[in-house]
Design an enzyme around this catalytic site. Structure first.
Site, PDB file in Angstrom:
ATOM      1  N   LYS A  90      36.584  35.273  57.810  1.00  0.00           N
ATOM      2  CA  LYS A  90      36.068  36.553  57.309  1.00  0.00           C
ATOM      3  C   LYS A  90      36.987  37.673  57.792  1.00  0.00           C
ATOM      4  O   LYS A  90      37.259  38.630  57.069  1.00  0.00           O
ATOM      5  CB  LYS A  90      34.628  36.752  57.776  1.00  0.00           C
ATOM      6  CG  LYS A  90      33.890  37.909  57.088  1.00  0.00           C
ATOM      7  CD  LYS A  90      34.076  39.245  57.776  1.00  0.00           C
ATOM      8  CE  LYS A  90      33.311  40.354  57.067  1.00  0.00           C
ATOM      9  NZ  LYS A  90      33.553  41.677  57.682  1.00  0.00           N
ATOM     10  N   ASP A 132      41.081  40.443  41.313  1.00  0.00           N
ATOM     11  CA  ASP A 132      39.751  39.839  41.306  1.00  0.00           C
ATOM     12  C   ASP A 132      39.477  39.232  42.685  1.00  0.00           C
ATOM     13  O   ASP A 132      39.942  38.147  43.005  1.00  0.00           O
ATOM     14  CB  ASP A 132      39.737  38.759  40.204  1.00  0.00           C
ATOM     15  CG  ASP A 132      38.391  38.084  40.049  1.00  0.00           C
ATOM     16  OD1 ASP A 132      37.583  38.118  40.986  1.00  0.00           O
ATOM     17  OD2 ASP A 132      38.161  37.498  38.975  1.00  0.00           O
ATOM     18  N   GLU A 170      34.193  48.940  55.407  1.00  0.00           N
ATOM     19  CA  GLU A 170      33.910  48.603  56.806  1.00  0.00           C
ATOM     20  C   GLU A 170      34.843  49.366  57.764  1.00  0.00           C
ATOM     21  O   GLU A 170      36.063  49.321  57.589  1.00  0.00           O
ATOM     22  CB  GLU A 170      34.089  47.089  57.006  1.00  0.00           C
ATOM     23  CG  GLU A 170      33.646  46.631  58.373  1.00  0.00           C
ATOM     24  CD  GLU A 170      33.779  45.125  58.574  1.00  0.00           C
ATOM     25  OE1 GLU A 170      33.936  44.377  57.589  1.00  0.00           O
ATOM     26  OE2 GLU A 170      33.723  44.704  59.742  1.00  0.00           O
TER      27      GLU A 170
HETATM   28  P1  NAD Z   1      45.215  39.200  30.954  1.00  0.00           P
HETATM   29  O1  NAD Z   1      44.169  38.537  30.173  1.00  0.00           O
HETATM   30  O2  NAD Z   1      45.242  40.678  30.890  1.00  0.00           O
HETATM   31  O3  NAD Z   1      46.611  38.567  30.543  1.00  0.00           O
HETATM   32  C1  NAD Z   1      47.833  39.066  31.001  1.00  0.00           C
HETATM   33  C2  NAD Z   1      48.728  39.205  29.794  1.00  0.00           C
HETATM   34  O4  NAD Z   1      49.873  39.903  30.196  1.00  0.00           O
HETATM   35  C3  NAD Z   1      49.182  37.857  29.255  1.00  0.00           C
HETATM   36  O5  NAD Z   1      48.590  37.623  28.018  1.00  0.00           O
HETATM   37  C4  NAD Z   1      50.703  37.971  29.149  1.00  0.00           C
HETATM   38  O6  NAD Z   1      51.154  37.666  27.880  1.00  0.00           O
HETATM   39  C5  NAD Z   1      50.994  39.431  29.459  1.00  0.00           C
HETATM   40  N1  NAD Z   1      52.167  39.653  30.327  1.00  0.00           N
HETATM   41  C6  NAD Z   1      53.033  40.699  30.218  1.00  0.00           C
HETATM   42  N2  NAD Z   1      53.968  40.654  31.160  1.00  0.00           N
HETATM   43  C7  NAD Z   1      53.696  39.585  31.927  1.00  0.00           C
HETATM   44  C8  NAD Z   1      54.297  39.019  33.097  1.00  0.00           C
HETATM   45  N3  NAD Z   1      55.385  39.575  33.680  1.00  0.00           N
HETATM   46  N4  NAD Z   1      53.747  37.917  33.643  1.00  0.00           N
HETATM   47  C9  NAD Z   1      52.659  37.352  33.092  1.00  0.00           C
HETATM   48  N5  NAD Z   1      52.042  37.831  31.980  1.00  0.00           N
HETATM   49  C10 NAD Z   1      52.552  38.949  31.403  1.00  0.00           C
HETATM   50  O7  NAD Z   1      45.114  38.804  32.500  1.00  0.00           O
HETATM   51  P2  NAD Z   1      44.955  37.410  33.190  1.00  0.00           P
HETATM   52  O8  NAD Z   1      45.758  37.532  34.426  1.00  0.00           O
HETATM   53  O9  NAD Z   1      45.179  36.254  32.288  1.00  0.00           O
HETATM   54  O10 NAD Z   1      43.400  37.387  33.572  1.00  0.00           O
HETATM   55  C11 NAD Z   1      42.924  38.060  34.702  1.00  0.00           C
HETATM   56  C12 NAD Z   1      41.492  38.498  34.449  1.00  0.00           C
HETATM   57  O11 NAD Z   1      40.678  37.351  34.198  1.00  0.00           O
HETATM   58  C13 NAD Z   1      40.893  39.159  35.668  1.00  0.00           C
HETATM   59  O12 NAD Z   1      40.281  40.356  35.236  1.00  0.00           O
HETATM   60  C14 NAD Z   1      39.839  38.169  36.141  1.00  0.00           C
HETATM   61  O13 NAD Z   1      38.771  38.823  36.765  1.00  0.00           O
HETATM   62  C15 NAD Z   1      39.412  37.512  34.864  1.00  0.00           C
HETATM   63  N6  NAD Z   1      38.768  36.183  34.905  1.00  0.00           N
HETATM   64  C16 NAD Z   1      38.655  35.442  36.036  1.00  0.00           C
HETATM   65  C17 NAD Z   1      38.062  34.189  35.993  1.00  0.00           C
HETATM   66  C18 NAD Z   1      38.011  33.353  37.234  1.00  0.00           C
HETATM   67  O14 NAD Z   1      38.609  33.715  38.247  1.00  0.00           O
HETATM   68  N7  NAD Z   1      37.319  32.212  37.254  1.00  0.00           N
HETATM   69  C19 NAD Z   1      37.574  33.710  34.787  1.00  0.00           C
HETATM   70  C20 NAD Z   1      37.707  34.487  33.637  1.00  0.00           C
HETATM   71  C21 NAD Z   1      38.322  35.731  33.687  1.00  0.00           C
END
Ligand code: NAD
Length: 439
Positions: free
Chosen positions: A271, A287, A87
């Site tokens: 918005k 996300d 935008e």
């Molecule tokens: P991820 O699954 O990649 O997990 C992050 C990993 O990083 C963890 O397993 C942890 O062990 C590791 N890690 C290393 N250093 C870290 C630190 N300093 N702090 C925290 N963890 C550390 O990511 P996530 O954040 O668990 O999941 C995010 C993803 O999930 C996004 O892509 C999102 O779109 C998706 N998602 C969203 C929904 C929702 O919003 N409802 C549902 C399902 C999945």
């Protein structure tokens, strides 16, 4: 090294020069600067092979403009902010408002611990009172089990913090319990780690409650993971074409007042906040649907959908003179690890450009950009109206849509603006006229 994000005339520079400044800003070494420059000059910043590993059935990548907002001073630190957005006027608006806030000391931010909520839906509970007692009594077992699922985050002092039970008596399928796992995600957004923990807990929750667990998933209403930003804008900075700064500040407060009480206005007001928020969320590979869902659910938390920000006028708010005071508060489940944050090369660049070291720091910056964008929009609305500033950029888009080449866009849009006819049919006529050398 102290450096200023107040880069005057950045918008007038050619993209290559803007890139060079950004690459130097983001890089720690000259070699890194060259690598960043190479990344930024490659179209889209994402190779098809990388994209093919991110989602399913990939056929191409889809590029959006990546702009850089200038002038941000956040918690005393100069920040250049990457913004991915289609935008027009958003990057300019955020940079302009950041300059206004800068005159009052910039933005101040605050964030809570990065606590997410995971939900387990428990149905067919034979005795709700006893189930709640058993969950309370079994809390440590539940926390220990949850913490066994991600030793990395536990080693970083994150992990399961608490278990709470909500009784829901009335639903389309009758009563149920919502067992909440409170989980400190540290520097990750945390959806996957929370979902994994909830799935692991489900059998124990069934054992303790005597019920049946159906859903096991995080809540996007991340109301334990909030980011706040505030700013003080000296009213004199807001003066405009014969209107005193104090008057403009009061008009801005009036504009906010409708959003404070009316969902029709609040939706548009918010918005505007999300124009800034989403652009940085996307630029950092986070996300944005999760952030949008959380923001709007939070805006409706007391039953009426309201403004996420507040604006007030203090006649002695800055150095004894009038000032506009702004603040915003919203859930901010963003990470600097996990998801696409370390996968998309431009997301890595965005984090590097801002120099963020923790997810909380990123959350604070995003809230500040949301507040800035909100200020830019309501200032325009409360003075000239939004269209004046928009028209030139809008005319460019109309010109491109009508088939203008890069060399023709400026000339075509200038004619559309001068004639106040920002329409595709007129743009097509002007293009033919230019091509037949009438201009
Ligand atoms: P991820 O699954 O990649 O997990 C992050 C990993 O990083 C963890 O397993 C942890 O062990 C590791 N890690 C290393 N250093 C870290 C630190 N300093 N702090 C925290 N963890 C550390 O990511 P996530 O954040 O668990 O999941 C995010 C993803 O999930 C996004 O892509 C999102 O779109 C998706 N998602 C969203 C929904 C929702 O919003 N409802 C549902 C399902 C999945």
């Amino acid at each position: 090294m102290a450096r200023s994000s107040r880069i005057s005339g950045y918008y007038n520079l050619p993209p290559a020069e803007r890139r060079r400044i950004a690459a130097d800003w983001a890089a720690m070494t000259p070699e890194q600067s060259v690598a960043v420059e190479q990344l930024l000059s490659a179209p889209g910043g994402l190779a098809l092979e990388q994209a093919d590993k991110m989602v399913e059935n990939v056929v191409a990548t889809y590029a959006l403009p990546l702009g850089i907002a200038t002038n941000f001073l956040i918690d005393g630190r100069d920040v250049l902010v990457p913004m991915v957005i289609e935008e027009p006027s958003v990057v300019a608006g955020a940079s302009f408002a950041a300059r206004l806030a800068r005159a009052g000391g910039g933005f101040t931010t605050e964030t809570t611990e990065p606590l997410m909520i995971g939900q387990m839906q428990v149905l067919d509970v034979p005795d709700v009172g006893s189930a709640c007692e058993k969950i309370e009594a079994g809390k440590q077992r539940l926390l220990d089990l949850a913490n066994s699922t991600d030793p990395v985050v536990v080693s970083l002092h994150g992990g399961a913090r608490d278990v709470e039970v909500r009784e829901i008596w009335d639903s389309p399928v009758g009563p149920m319990l919502a067992v909440h796992l409170i989980y400190d995600c540290r520097d990750a957004m945390g959806a996957n780690m929370v979902n994994t923990a909830c799935e692991a807990l489900a059998p124990l929750v069934e054992e303790l409650t005597g019920g049946r667990v159906n859903l096991r998933i995080l809540s996007n209403l991340a109301d334990r993971r909030l980011a706040r930003a505030s700013c003080v804008v000296p009213a004199r900075e807001l003066a405009l074409e014969g209107k005193s700064g104090d008057l403009v500040a009061q008009r801005i407060v009036e504009a906010y007042a409708l959003a404070a009480v009316d969902p029709y206005r609040a939706a548009t007001h918010n918005k505007g906040v999300m124009n800034g928020v989403d652009a940085v969320v996307i630029a950092t590979g986070n996300d944005w649907r999760a952030i949008e869902a959380g923001a709007h659910a939070y805006a409706a938390r007391d039953g009426l959908y309201r403004s996420l920000s507040t604006w007030s006028y203090d006649p002695q708010g800055f150095e004894g003179e009038g000032a506009l005071l702004g603040s915003v508060e919203l859930p901010m489940a963003v990470g600097i690890v996990g998801g696409a944050t370390r996968v998309h090369p431009l997301a890595k660049f965005g984090l590097q450009l801002m120099g963020v070291k923790t997810a909380r720091e990123l959350a604070g910056i995003i809230a500040a950009v949301g507040l800035a964008q909100n200020l830019a929009a309501i200032r325009a609305l409360a003075t000239d109206g939004i269209q004046k500033g928009h028209m030139a950029l809008h005319a460019r888009q109309i010109a491109i849509a009508a088939g203008a080449t890069a060399a023709e866009v400026d000339a075509v849009s200038a004619v559309l603006v001068a004639e106040r006819k920002i329409r595709q049919d007129r743009a097509a006529e002007v293009i033919s006229e230019i091509r037949s050398k009438k201009y």
